[in-house]
Design an enzyme around this catalytic site. Structure first.
Site, mmCIF file in Angstrom:
data_model
loop_
_atom_site.group_PDB
_atom_site.id
_atom_site.type_symbol
_atom_site.label_atom_id
_atom_site.label_comp_id
_atom_site.label_asym_id
_atom_site.label_seq_id
_atom_site.Cartn_x
_atom_site.Cartn_y
_atom_site.Cartn_z
ATOM 1 N N ASP A 136 0.847 -1.201 0.000
ATOM 2 C CA ASP A 136 0.000 0.000 0.000
ATOM 3 C C ASP A 136 0.884 1.254 0.000
ATOM 4 O O ASP A 136 1.810 1.375 0.815
ATOM 5 C CB ASP A 136 -0.904 -0.016 1.246
ATOM 6 C CG ASP A 136 -1.955 1.067 1.204
ATOM 7 O OD1 ASP A 136 -3.112 0.749 0.862
ATOM 8 O OD2 ASP A 136 -1.616 2.232 1.489
ATOM 9 N N ASN A 139 -2.489 13.242 -3.823
ATOM 10 C CA ASN A 139 -3.684 13.744 -4.528
ATOM 11 C C ASN A 139 -4.009 15.169 -4.102
ATOM 12 O O ASN A 139 -4.279 16.041 -4.929
ATOM 13 C CB ASN A 139 -4.898 12.858 -4.201
ATOM 14 C CG ASN A 139 -4.957 11.619 -5.068
ATOM 15 O OD1 ASN A 139 -4.421 11.609 -6.180
ATOM 16 N ND2 ASN A 139 -5.583 10.581 -4.574
ATOM 17 N N ASP A 197 -2.584 9.496 -10.183
ATOM 18 C CA ASP A 197 -2.733 8.352 -11.096
ATOM 19 C C ASP A 197 -1.371 7.901 -11.630
ATOM 20 O O ASP A 197 -1.082 6.700 -11.710
ATOM 21 C CB ASP A 197 -3.623 8.714 -12.293
ATOM 22 C CG ASP A 197 -5.098 8.682 -11.922
ATOM 23 O OD1 ASP A 197 -5.405 8.300 -10.785
ATOM 24 O OD2 ASP A 197 -5.919 9.044 -12.785
ATOM 25 N N GLU A 205 -4.859 2.610 -4.033
ATOM 26 C CA GLU A 205 -3.391 2.646 -4.074
ATOM 27 C C GLU A 205 -2.822 1.392 -3.415
ATOM 28 O O GLU A 205 -1.747 1.415 -2.842
ATOM 29 C CB GLU A 205 -2.819 3.913 -3.403
ATOM 30 C CG GLU A 205 -3.695 4.658 -2.426
ATOM 31 C CD GLU A 205 -4.132 3.864 -1.194
ATOM 32 O OE1 GLU A 205 -5.116 3.116 -1.336
ATOM 33 O OE2 GLU A 205 -3.512 4.012 -0.122
ATOM 34 N N ARG A 249 12.976 -6.226 -0.855
ATOM 35 C CA ARG A 249 13.491 -5.712 -2.132
ATOM 36 C C ARG A 249 12.416 -4.861 -2.830
ATOM 37 O O ARG A 249 12.698 -3.789 -3.355
ATOM 38 C CB ARG A 249 13.910 -6.881 -3.023
ATOM 39 C CG ARG A 249 14.948 -6.500 -4.039
ATOM 40 C CD ARG A 249 15.641 -7.683 -4.650
ATOM 41 N NE ARG A 249 14.759 -8.583 -5.354
ATOM 42 C CZ ARG A 249 14.704 -9.888 -5.146
ATOM 43 N NH1 ARG A 249 15.479 -10.448 -4.233
ATOM 44 N NH2 ARG A 249 13.886 -10.644 -5.825
HETATM 45 N N1 LIG Z 1 -5.267 9.532 -8.032
HETATM 46 C C1 LIG Z 1 -5.931 8.460 -7.568
HETATM 47 N N2 LIG Z 1 -6.226 8.389 -6.271
HETATM 48 C C2 LIG Z 1 -6.865 7.300 -5.806
HETATM 49 C C3 LIG Z 1 -7.235 6.247 -6.638
HETATM 50 N N3 LIG Z 1 -7.839 5.305 -5.892
HETATM 51 C C4 LIG Z 1 -7.852 5.774 -4.624
HETATM 52 N N4 LIG Z 1 -7.263 6.991 -4.554
HETATM 53 C C5 LIG Z 1 -7.054 7.851 -3.416
HETATM 54 O O1 LIG Z 1 -6.095 7.263 -2.554
HETATM 55 C C6 LIG Z 1 -6.249 7.868 -1.281
HETATM 56 C C7 LIG Z 1 -6.058 6.847 -0.204
HETATM 57 O O2 LIG Z 1 -6.073 7.507 0.986
HETATM 58 P P1 LIG Z 1 -6.000 6.781 2.390
HETATM 59 O O3 LIG Z 1 -6.792 5.526 2.334
HETATM 60 O O4 LIG Z 1 -6.356 7.784 3.435
HETATM 61 O O5 LIG Z 1 -4.541 6.326 2.534
HETATM 62 P P2 LIG Z 1 -3.166 7.125 2.546
HETATM 63 O O6 LIG Z 1 -3.327 8.604 2.407
HETATM 64 O O7 LIG Z 1 -2.312 6.484 1.508
HETATM 65 O O8 LIG Z 1 -2.619 6.827 3.948
HETATM 66 P P3 LIG Z 1 -1.977 5.493 4.478
HETATM 67 O O9 LIG Z 1 -2.425 4.381 3.582
HETATM 68 O O10 LIG Z 1 -2.478 5.343 5.859
HETATM 69 O O11 LIG Z 1 -0.510 5.699 4.434
HETATM 70 C C8 LIG Z 1 -7.626 8.517 -1.261
HETATM 71 O O12 LIG Z 1 -7.468 9.902 -1.302
HETATM 72 C C9 LIG Z 1 -8.277 8.034 -2.555
HETATM 73 O O13 LIG Z 1 -9.122 9.010 -3.113
HETATM 74 C C10 LIG Z 1 -6.910 6.361 -8.031
HETATM 75 O O14 LIG Z 1 -7.191 5.485 -8.851
HETATM 76 N N5 LIG Z 1 -6.263 7.474 -8.433
#
Ligand SMILES: Nc1nc2c(ncn2[C@@H]2O[C@H](COP(=O)(O)OP(=O)(O)OP(=O)(O)O)[C@@H](O)[C@H]2O)c(=O)[nH]1
Length: 376
Positions: free
Chosen positions: A229, A237, A246, A272, A292
Site C-alpha cells: 500500500d 492527490n 494516477d 493505491e 526488495r
Molecule cells: N489519483 C488516484 N487516487 C486514488 C485512486 N484510488 C484511490 N485513490 C485515493 O487514494 C487515497 C487513499 O487515501 P487513504 O486511504 O487515506 O490512505 P493514505 O493517504 O495512503 O494513507 P496510508 O495508507 O495510511 O498511508 C484517497 O485519497 C483516494 O481518493 C486512483 O485510482 N487514483
C-alpha cells in the site's frame, strides 16, 4: 452392322466419360465435405492457439499435404504475445509473424505456381524441397491479415487452371476465425486488466488466488501473499491533483512488476493498494523479496511532469508453508491468507509505514531496519 458397332463404341465411350465425371464429382464432394468439416472445427474454436494448431498441424496431417503455412501481420506483437503465454509446442508450425504489412502487399492476389518464384518474404526457409505452391491472401473487410500457403513437392500440384474455390473459402473462414479469436482475447484481457496500470485487476486476482491455492495444496508448495500500500497517498492527490496521483500509482505498479518471476502474480487490489502472490518460496526468501520490493519503490524519486516525488510503501506479508496448507479447504485458506496479509499491512502502517511486516512475527522482528524518510 458397321453403324451398330460405331453406336456401341460411342455408347461405351459415353459410359466411361460419365463414370469419370461421376468419380470426379464424388471426389469433389468428398473434398468439400472434408473442407466443410475443417471449417466447422475452425469456426467452433475461439482461441488462437486452437485455430493455429487445427490449421498447421491437423490440416496437413489429415489431408496428407506436404506443407501448410501461414504468414500473419502482427503489428503490435499481440499474436506473438498470446503464443508466448500459451503452453503449447509449435516448433513444427510453419507460421511467420510480420511486424510490417509490406511483404503481404507483394502478393497481388491468389498465386499458383513455382514455389521458388513466389515472393521470398512469403516463403518458409526450411521448406526448400517444395516445388509448387498456392498462396491465398487472408483478408477481412478489405484488410489483409496474412497469407495461407499450401505447398507440394510435386511441381504440377498447384498451378494455373486449378479450381481455387475451396482455398479461397478456407482463407475467408481463417480470416473470420483469427479476427474473432483476437477480439475475444482482447475482451478477456480487458476484463482482467486494470486500465490505469496495465497489471491484473482484483477480479483476476480473486480467480487466480483460488486456483493457486488448489495447486499449491496439491503440489505441497508454500504460498505467500503480499499486500503493498502506498504511504500517505492522499497527500499526493491533495497536493498535486488526481492526475499526478494516477501517474504515481502507475509508476509504483511498474516498479513492483520488475522483480516478479513467471509464477508470481501482481494485481491492483484497489485504489493505491496492490497484492502479490508468490508461490514456492520459504519464509526468508519471501521476506527478502518483500524487502526488495519496498526498496525498489522507495529507491528513486517518481518523476511526474515537473514534480519529483519520493514514494514509499508499506507491505504486509502472509506466508503459509506446505505443512500449514496440507488438508486445508482451498477457499477457506485463501481468505485466511488474505486476512493475515491485510492485518500485517495494518501493523506496518501503524508501526510507522515504509516497512515490511510478516504475519506471525513479533513486532520487533517485523520492523524493517532500513527505514527511509518519507518524502512527501
Ligand atoms: N489519483 C488516484 N487516487 C486514488 C485512486 N484510488 C484511490 N485513490 C485515493 O487514494 C487515497 C487513499 O487515501 P487513504 O486511504 O487515506 O490512505 P493514505 O493517504 O495512503 O494513507 P496510508 O495508507 O495510511 O498511508 C484517497 O485519497 C483516494 O481518493 C486512483 O485510482 N487514483
Amino acid at each position: 452392322m458397321a453403324e451398330q458397332t460405331k453406336l456401341e463404341q460411342e455408347n461405351l465411350w459415353l459410359k466411361e466419360r460419365l463414370a469419370t465425371l461421376i468419380a470426379a464429382a464424388r471426389d469433389n464432394e468428398r473434398k468439400l465435405d472434408r473442407m466443410t468439416d475443417l471449417e466447422m472445427r475452425l469456426l467452433a474454436t475461439d482461441d488462437l492457439v486452437g485455430i493455429l494448431s487445427l490449421l498447421l498441424e491437423d490440416f496437413p496431417r489429415d489431408y496428407a499435404l506436404d506443407h501448410v503455412g501461414l504468414v500473419l501481420h502482427d503489428p503490435d506483437s499481440l499474436i506473438s504475445g498470446i503464443l508466448e503465454a500459451a503452453p503449447c509446442s509449435r516448433e513444427q508450425w510453419s507460421l511467420r509473424l510480420l511486424s510490417s504489412a509490406d511483404p503481404l502487399q507483394t502478393l497481388a492476389g491468389l498465386y499458383l505456381g513455382d514455389y521458388a518464384a513466389c515472393p521470398e518474404s512469403l516463403r518458409f526457409a526450411d521448406r526448400g524441397e517444395l516445388c509448387s505452391v498456392a498462396l491465398v491472401p487472408v483478408e477481412r473487410a478489405g484488410r489483409r491479415l496474412g497469407a495461407l500457403s499450401l505447398g507440394s513437392r510435386c511441381s504440377g500440384r498447384y498451378g494455373e487452371g486449378m479450381d481455387t474455390y475451396l482455398l479461397r473459402r478456407l482463407a475467408a473462414v481463417i480470416a473470420i476465425c483469427i479476427e474473432n479469436a483476437l477480439a475475444a482475447w482482447r475482451l478477456r484481457e480487458l476484463g482482467v486488466t486494470d486500465a490505469l496500470t496495465g497489471v491484473r485487476n482484483r477480479r483476476f486476482f480473486d480467480l487466480r488466488l483460488q486456483e493457486e491455492m488448489i495447486r499449491v495444496v496439491r503440489e505441497r508448495q508454500s504460498l505467500a501473499c503480499l499486500f503493498v500500500d502506498i504511504d500517505h497517498f492522499k497527500a499526493v492527490n491533495d497536493r498535486y491533483g488526481h492526475g499526478v496521483g494516477d501517474q504515481v500509482i502507475s509508476s509504483v505498479a511498474q516498479r513492483l512488476g520488475r522483480h516478479l518471476r513467471g509464477s508470481d502474480l501482481l494485481a491492483r487490489y484497489g485504489g493505491e493498494e496492490f497484492v502479490m502472490l508468490l508461490p514456492g518460496l520459504d519464509r526468508q526468501e519471501v521476506r527478502a523479496v518483500a524487502e526488495r520490493v519496498r526498496q525498489v519503490v522507495s529507491g528513486g524519486a517518481v518523476q511526474v511532469d515537473d514534480h519529483r516525488l519520493s514514494v514509499t510503501v508499506s507491505i504486509g506479508v502472509a506466508h503459509w508453508t506446505p505443512q500449514r496448507l496440507a488438508g486445508q479447504d482451498p477457499s477457506v485458506a485463501a481468505q485466511a491468507l488474505l486476512r493475515e496479509a491485510d492485518e500485517a499491512l495494518l501493523r506496518a502502517k501503524s508501526d510507522g509505514r515504509n516497512r515490511v511486516v510478516m504475519a506471525g512475527m513479533p513486532p520487533a522482528d517485523a520492523v524493517s531496519l532500513e527505514l527511509l524518510p518519507l518524502g512527501l
